[in-house]
Design a protein around this motif. Structure first.
Motif, PDB file in Angstrom:
ATOM      1  N   TYR A  34     -54.698 118.146  58.163  1.00  0.00           N
ATOM      2  CA  TYR A  34     -55.383 117.025  58.803  1.00  0.00           C
ATOM      3  C   TYR A  34     -54.529 115.761  58.696  1.00  0.00           C
ATOM      4  O   TYR A  34     -54.387 115.012  59.664  1.00  0.00           O
ATOM      5  CB  TYR A  34     -56.754 116.807  58.163  1.00  0.00           C
ATOM      6  CG  TYR A  34     -57.551 115.728  58.829  1.00  0.00           C
ATOM      7  CD1 TYR A  34     -58.243 115.985  60.007  1.00  0.00           C
ATOM      8  CD2 TYR A  34     -57.614 114.449  58.285  1.00  0.00           C
ATOM      9  CE1 TYR A  34     -58.981 114.983  60.628  1.00  0.00           C
ATOM     10  CE2 TYR A  34     -58.349 113.454  58.902  1.00  0.00           C
ATOM     11  CZ  TYR A  34     -59.022 113.727  60.065  1.00  0.00           C
ATOM     12  OH  TYR A  34     -59.736 112.731  60.675  1.00  0.00           O
ATOM     13  N   GLY A  35     -53.954 115.534  57.525  1.00  0.00           N
ATOM     14  CA  GLY A  35     -53.092 114.370  57.340  1.00  0.00           C
ATOM     15  C   GLY A  35     -51.881 114.395  58.248  1.00  0.00           C
ATOM     16  O   GLY A  35     -51.497 113.374  58.829  1.00  0.00           O
ATOM     17  N   ILE A  36     -51.279 115.555  58.409  1.00  0.00           N
ATOM     18  CA  ILE A  36     -50.121 115.686  59.290  1.00  0.00           C
ATOM     19  C   ILE A  36     -50.522 115.413  60.739  1.00  0.00           C
ATOM     20  O   ILE A  36     -49.795 114.768  61.488  1.00  0.00           O
ATOM     21  CB  ILE A  36     -49.474 117.078  59.137  1.00  0.00           C
ATOM     22  CG1 ILE A  36     -48.786 117.173  57.775  1.00  0.00           C
ATOM     23  CG2 ILE A  36     -48.501 117.369  60.267  1.00  0.00           C
ATOM     24  CD1 ILE A  36     -48.333 118.561  57.398  1.00  0.00           C
ATOM     25  N   MET A  37     -51.705 115.882  61.110  1.00  0.00           N
ATOM     26  CA  MET A  37     -52.169 115.696  62.484  1.00  0.00           C
ATOM     27  C   MET A  37     -52.555 114.247  62.776  1.00  0.00           C
ATOM     28  O   MET A  37     -52.294 113.744  63.872  1.00  0.00           O
ATOM     29  CB  MET A  37     -53.379 116.600  62.756  1.00  0.00           C
ATOM     30  CG  MET A  37     -53.050 118.057  62.823  1.00  0.00           C
ATOM     31  SD  MET A  37     -54.476 119.184  62.844  1.00  0.00           S
ATOM     32  CE  MET A  37     -55.712 118.329  63.745  1.00  0.00           C
ATOM     33  N   LYS A  38     -53.168 113.565  61.818  1.00  0.00           N
ATOM     34  CA  LYS A  38     -53.780 112.262  62.090  1.00  0.00           C
ATOM     35  C   LYS A  38     -52.986 111.048  61.624  1.00  0.00           C
ATOM     36  O   LYS A  38     -53.169 109.954  62.157  1.00  0.00           O
ATOM     37  CB  LYS A  38     -55.178 112.193  61.466  1.00  0.00           C
ATOM     38  CG  LYS A  38     -56.134 113.218  62.037  1.00  0.00           C
ATOM     39  CD  LYS A  38     -56.381 112.971  63.502  1.00  0.00           C
ATOM     40  CE  LYS A  38     -57.391 113.965  64.057  1.00  0.00           C
ATOM     41  NZ  LYS A  38     -57.640 113.773  65.484  1.00  0.00           N
ATOM     42  N   LEU A  39     -52.138 111.205  60.613  1.00  0.00           N
ATOM     43  CA  LEU A  39     -51.399 110.062  60.083  1.00  0.00           C
ATOM     44  C   LEU A  39     -50.069 109.885  60.807  1.00  0.00           C
ATOM     45  O   LEU A  39     -49.494 110.859  61.287  1.00  0.00           O
ATOM     46  CB  LEU A  39     -51.145 110.241  58.589  1.00  0.00           C
ATOM     47  CG  LEU A  39     -52.372 110.212  57.688  1.00  0.00           C
ATOM     48  CD1 LEU A  39     -51.995 110.570  56.255  1.00  0.00           C
ATOM     49  CD2 LEU A  39     -53.035 108.849  57.732  1.00  0.00           C
ATOM     50  N   PRO A  40     -49.566 108.650  60.873  1.00  0.00           N
ATOM     51  CA  PRO A  40     -48.245 108.432  61.464  1.00  0.00           C
ATOM     52  C   PRO A  40     -47.181 109.242  60.725  1.00  0.00           C
ATOM     53  O   PRO A  40     -47.335 109.543  59.531  1.00  0.00           O
ATOM     54  CB  PRO A  40     -48.004 106.931  61.266  1.00  0.00           C
ATOM     55  CG  PRO A  40     -49.352 106.342  61.039  1.00  0.00           C
ATOM     56  CD  PRO A  40     -50.197 107.414  60.428  1.00  0.00           C
ATOM     57  N   SER A  41     -46.113 109.575  61.408  1.00  0.00           N
ATOM     58  CA  SER A  41     -45.112 110.495  60.847  1.00  0.00           C
ATOM     59  C   SER A  41     -44.452 109.978  59.573  1.00  0.00           C
ATOM     60  O   SER A  41     -43.965 110.765  58.774  1.00  0.00           O
ATOM     61  CB  SER A  41     -44.039 110.816  61.885  1.00  0.00           C
ATOM     62  OG  SER A  41     -43.364 109.638  62.273  1.00  0.00           O
ATOM     63  N   ARG A  42     -44.408 108.687  59.345  1.00  0.00           N
ATOM     64  CA  ARG A  42     -43.784 108.151  58.130  1.00  0.00           C
ATOM     65  C   ARG A  42     -44.789 107.873  57.022  1.00  0.00           C
ATOM     66  O   ARG A  42     -44.416 107.460  55.926  1.00  0.00           O
ATOM     67  CB  ARG A  42     -43.014 106.883  58.465  1.00  0.00           C
ATOM     68  CG  ARG A  42     -41.842 107.176  59.404  1.00  0.00           C
ATOM     69  CD  ARG A  42     -40.871 106.081  59.424  1.00  0.00           C
ATOM     70  NE  ARG A  42     -40.554 105.639  58.087  1.00  0.00           N
ATOM     71  CZ  ARG A  42     -39.326 105.488  57.622  1.00  0.00           C
ATOM     72  NH1 ARG A  42     -38.321 105.784  58.381  1.00  0.00           N
ATOM     73  NH2 ARG A  42     -39.117 105.035  56.412  1.00  0.00           N
ATOM     74  N   ALA A  43     -46.067 108.080  57.286  1.00  0.00           N
ATOM     75  CA  ALA A  43     -47.102 107.775  56.303  1.00  0.00           C
ATOM     76  C   ALA A  43     -47.114 108.811  55.183  1.00  0.00           C
ATOM     77  O   ALA A  43     -46.893 109.997  55.413  1.00  0.00           O
ATOM     78  CB  ALA A  43     -48.472 107.722  56.968  1.00  0.00           C
ATOM     79  N   THR A  44     -47.369 108.341  53.973  1.00  0.00           N
ATOM     80  CA  THR A  44     -47.513 109.222  52.818  1.00  0.00           C
ATOM     81  C   THR A  44     -48.873 109.908  52.888  1.00  0.00           C
ATOM     82  O   THR A  44     -49.871 109.275  53.206  1.00  0.00           O
ATOM     83  CB  THR A  44     -47.420 108.408  51.515  1.00  0.00           C
ATOM     84  OG1 THR A  44     -46.123 107.805  51.456  1.00  0.00           O
ATOM     85  CG2 THR A  44     -47.625 109.281  50.295  1.00  0.00           C
TER      86      THR A  44
END
Length: 129
Positions: free
Chosen positions: A49-59
């Protein structure tokens, strides 16, 4: 949608040699069922979910109230490497584990995969600002 993303991620980390560790499943069920349990362990949908929803540089930060199993720990390290994302896992203790992917020093991040205490993470994040 999340389950499809988990499948994609697992296929990518399998190329690095990842194999589900069914020995970590304590239920008395068939091996195929153990693989299903591990495939959708709580950390994996959270990271997908984090990979899908967060910006690519976000932790990506994963917090849970239980200890992470060995299989998920290995998977998180490989996902971090494959997806080129920093993933922080926080459990019941005050210490967390950070998995950072290898990147060039020009990005001011770690040049090799490392695991730090949460204190070191905070120091690194302060230096990135």
């Amino acid at each position: 949608m999340i389950y499809e993303k988990i499948g994609e991620i697992l296929n990518e980390i399998k190329l690095l040699g990842y194999v589900l560790d069914i020995g970590t499943v304590l239920h008395d069920v068939e091996d195929e069922q153990k693989e299903q349990y591990l495939r959708y362990h709580t950390e994996k949908p959270a990271i997908a979910y984090g990979i899908m929803k967060l910006p690519s540089r976000a932790t990506i930060r994963v917090m849970k109230n239980l200890r992470m199993c060995d299989d998920c720990h290995v998977a998180v390290k490989l996902v971090s490497k494959v997806m080129k994302r920093v993933i922080i896992e926080l459990g019941t203790t005050l210490l967390g584990m950070v998995h950072s992917h290898p990147v060039s020093r020009s990005n001011h991040k770690c040049a090799s995969p490392v695991t730090h205490s949460i204190t070191n993470v905070l120091k690194e994040q302060a230096m990135l600002v």
